[in-house]
Design a protein around this motif. Structure first.
Motif, PDB file in Angstrom:
ATOM      1  N   PHE A  12      39.844  13.776  53.101  1.00 30.66           N
ATOM      2  CA  PHE A  12      39.796  14.356  51.762  1.00 30.66           C
ATOM      3  C   PHE A  12      39.009  15.662  51.752  1.00 30.66           C
ATOM      4  CE2 PHE A  12      38.208  14.598  47.319  1.00 30.66           C
ATOM      5  CZ  PHE A  12      39.444  14.798  46.720  1.00 30.66           C
ATOM      6  N   ALA A  13      37.988  15.770  52.591  1.00 30.78           N
ATOM      7  CA  ALA A  13      37.256  17.036  52.711  1.00 30.78           C
ATOM      8  C   ALA A  13      38.177  18.134  53.228  1.00 30.78           C
ATOM      9  CB  ALA A  13      36.052  16.869  53.628  1.00 30.78           C
ATOM     10  N   LEU A  14      39.047  17.799  54.157  1.00 31.28           N
ATOM     11  CA  LEU A  14      40.021  18.777  54.651  1.00 31.28           C
ATOM     12  C   LEU A  14      40.972  19.198  53.541  1.00 31.28           C
ATOM     13  CD1 LEU A  14      41.294  20.333  57.030  1.00 31.28           C
ATOM     14  CD2 LEU A  14      42.713  18.309  57.426  1.00 31.28           C
ATOM     15  N   VAL A  15      41.426  18.240  52.747  1.00 35.13           N
ATOM     16  CA  VAL A  15      42.298  18.556  51.614  1.00 35.13           C
ATOM     17  C   VAL A  15      41.572  19.466  50.627  1.00 35.13           C
ATOM     18  CG1 VAL A  15      43.495  17.552  49.625  1.00 35.13           C
ATOM     19  CG2 VAL A  15      43.685  16.460  51.856  1.00 35.13           C
ATOM     20  N   CYS A  16      40.312  19.174  50.364  1.00 37.11           N
ATOM     21  CA  CYS A  16      39.523  20.017  49.455  1.00 37.11           C
ATOM     22  C   CYS A  16      39.379  21.434  49.994  1.00 37.11           C
ATOM     23  CB  CYS A  16      38.146  19.409  49.227  1.00 37.11           C
ATOM     24  SG  CYS A  16      38.175  17.874  48.288  1.00 37.11           S
ATOM     25  N   ASP A  17      39.187  21.561  51.306  1.00 36.16           N
ATOM     26  CA  ASP A  17      39.080  22.890  51.907  1.00 36.16           C
ATOM     27  C   ASP A  17      40.387  23.666  51.793  1.00 36.16           C
ATOM     28  OD1 ASP A  17      36.418  22.667  52.615  1.00 36.16           O
ATOM     29  OD2 ASP A  17      36.861  21.870  54.606  1.00 36.16           O
ATOM     30  N   VAL A  18      41.504  22.974  51.960  1.00 27.59           N
ATOM     31  CA  VAL A  18      42.808  23.640  51.838  1.00 27.59           C
ATOM     32  C   VAL A  18      43.039  24.089  50.399  1.00 27.59           C
ATOM     33  CG1 VAL A  18      45.310  23.253  51.977  1.00 27.59           C
ATOM     34  CG2 VAL A  18      43.824  22.464  53.819  1.00 27.59           C
ATOM     35  N   VAL A  19      42.685  23.245  49.445  1.00 27.59           N
ATOM     36  CA  VAL A  19      42.849  23.610  48.038  1.00 27.59           C
ATOM     37  C   VAL A  19      41.969  24.807  47.700  1.00 27.59           C
ATOM     38  CG1 VAL A  19      42.439  22.828  45.667  1.00 27.59           C
ATOM     39  CG2 VAL A  19      43.563  21.312  47.298  1.00 27.59           C
ATOM     40  N   ARG A  20      40.746  24.798  48.199  1.00 30.79           N
ATOM     41  CA  ARG A  20      39.837  25.923  47.943  1.00 30.79           C
ATOM     42  C   ARG A  20      40.357  27.203  48.584  1.00 30.79           C
ATOM     43  NH1 ARG A  20      37.064  29.420  45.535  1.00 30.79           N
ATOM     44  NH2 ARG A  20      35.109  30.071  46.444  1.00 30.79           N
ATOM     45  N   ALA A  21      40.875  27.117  49.796  1.00 29.57           N
ATOM     46  CA  ALA A  21      41.406  28.293  50.484  1.00 29.57           C
ATOM     47  C   ALA A  21      42.669  28.826  49.816  1.00 29.57           C
ATOM     48  CB  ALA A  21      41.703  27.965  51.945  1.00 29.57           C
ATOM     49  N   ALA A  22      43.387  27.937  49.130  1.00 30.42           N
ATOM     50  CA  ALA A  22      44.617  28.352  48.455  1.00 30.42           C
ATOM     51  C   ALA A  22      44.335  28.955  47.084  1.00 30.42           C
ATOM     52  CB  ALA A  22      45.564  27.167  48.328  1.00 30.42           C
ATOM     53  N   GLY A  23      43.069  29.142  46.777  1.00 35.01           N
ATOM     54  CA  GLY A  23      42.739  29.780  45.514  1.00 35.01           C
ATOM     55  C   GLY A  23      42.184  28.857  44.469  1.00 35.01           C
ATOM     56  N   GLY A  24      41.767  27.682  44.891  1.00 32.58           N
ATOM     57  CA  GLY A  24      41.207  26.726  43.943  1.00 32.58           C
ATOM     58  C   GLY A  24      39.810  27.118  43.499  1.00 32.58           C
ATOM     59  N   ASP A  25      39.302  26.371  42.572  1.00 32.00           N
ATOM     60  CA  ASP A  25      37.976  26.623  42.014  1.00 32.00           C
ATOM     61  C   ASP A  25      36.888  26.330  43.055  1.00 32.00           C
ATOM     62  OD1 ASP A  25      36.153  25.333  39.167  1.00 32.00           O
ATOM     63  OD2 ASP A  25      36.234  27.351  39.990  1.00 32.00           O
ATOM     64  N   GLN A  29      34.872  23.306  47.051  1.00 35.73           N
ATOM     65  CA  GLN A  29      33.981  23.492  48.188  1.00 35.73           C
ATOM     66  C   GLN A  29      32.802  22.515  48.111  1.00 35.73           C
ATOM     67  OE1 GLN A  29      32.484  27.454  48.535  1.00 35.73           O
ATOM     68  NE2 GLN A  29      31.372  27.044  50.427  1.00 35.73           N
ATOM     69  N   THR A  30      32.280  22.332  46.928  1.00 37.08           N
ATOM     70  CA  THR A  30      31.179  21.390  46.731  1.00 37.08           C
ATOM     71  C   THR A  30      31.622  19.960  47.009  1.00 37.08           C
ATOM     72  OG1 THR A  30      30.281  22.864  45.041  1.00 37.08           O
ATOM     73  CG2 THR A  30      29.429  20.613  45.085  1.00 37.08           C
ATOM     74  N   VAL A  31      32.796  19.612  46.540  1.00 34.48           N
ATOM     75  CA  VAL A  31      33.328  18.265  46.789  1.00 34.48           C
ATOM     76  C   VAL A  31      33.523  18.040  48.283  1.00 34.48           C
ATOM     77  CG1 VAL A  31      35.308  16.746  46.409  1.00 34.48           C
ATOM     78  CG2 VAL A  31      34.398  18.093  44.520  1.00 34.48           C
ATOM     79  N   ALA A  32      34.008  19.051  48.989  1.00 33.72           N
ATOM     80  CA  ALA A  32      34.214  18.926  50.427  1.00 33.72           C
ATOM     81  C   ALA A  32      32.889  18.710  51.156  1.00 33.72           C
ATOM     82  CB  ALA A  32      34.916  20.165  50.973  1.00 33.72           C
ATOM     83  N   ILE A  33      31.857  19.410  50.738  1.00 36.63           N
ATOM     84  CA  ILE A  33      30.549  19.241  51.378  1.00 36.63           C
ATOM     85  C   ILE A  33      30.029  17.823  51.168  1.00 36.63           C
ATOM     86  CG2 ILE A  33      28.123  19.962  51.240  1.00 36.63           C
ATOM     87  CD1 ILE A  33      29.201  22.809  50.688  1.00 36.63           C
ATOM     88  N   TYR A  34      30.164  17.313  49.950  1.00 32.90           N
ATOM     89  CA  TYR A  34      29.715  15.947  49.689  1.00 32.90           C
ATOM     90  C   TYR A  34      30.548  14.916  50.451  1.00 32.90           C
ATOM     91  CZ  TYR A  34      26.371  17.328  46.121  1.00 32.90           C
ATOM     92  OH  TYR A  34      25.291  17.869  45.475  1.00 32.90           O
ATOM     93  N   CYS A  35      31.834  15.182  50.607  1.00 34.25           N
ATOM     94  CA  CYS A  35      32.683  14.261  51.374  1.00 34.25           C
ATOM     95  C   CYS A  35      32.285  14.244  52.845  1.00 34.25           C
ATOM     96  CB  CYS A  35      34.151  14.650  51.235  1.00 34.25           C
ATOM     97  SG  CYS A  35      34.868  14.220  49.655  1.00 34.25           S
TER      98      CYS A  35
END
Length: 77
Positions: A12-25, A29-35
């Protein structure tokens, strides 16, 4: 069963990183760090019963060298 939680958190952290890199809020990034942090803590907690099982194996029934062979075969994959 304990190993599934850290793996799921890291995926899920990887998914969060992809979403952030694709222009997400920036919250992604914070969620990925906690994951990632939760996955590390979960992996350390899962290692405790694993080590207890590993060191409680009767060597007459199964040698530790046989047990150590499987991770060394599958780890590079």
């Amino acid at each position: 069963m304990l190993v599934a939680f850290p793996i799921g958190l890291w995926v899920f952290a990887l998914v969060c990183d992809v979403v952030r890199a694709a222009g997400g809020d920036a919250v992604w990034q914070t969620v990925a760090i906690y994951c990632i942090a939760g996955g590390i803590v979960g992996a350390l907690l899962a290692a405790i019963p694993g080590l207890i099982d590993y060191f409680s194996i009767d060597e007459a029934a199964m040698r530790r060298s046989q047990i150590c062979t499987w991770p060394s075969i599958w780890a590079p994959l």
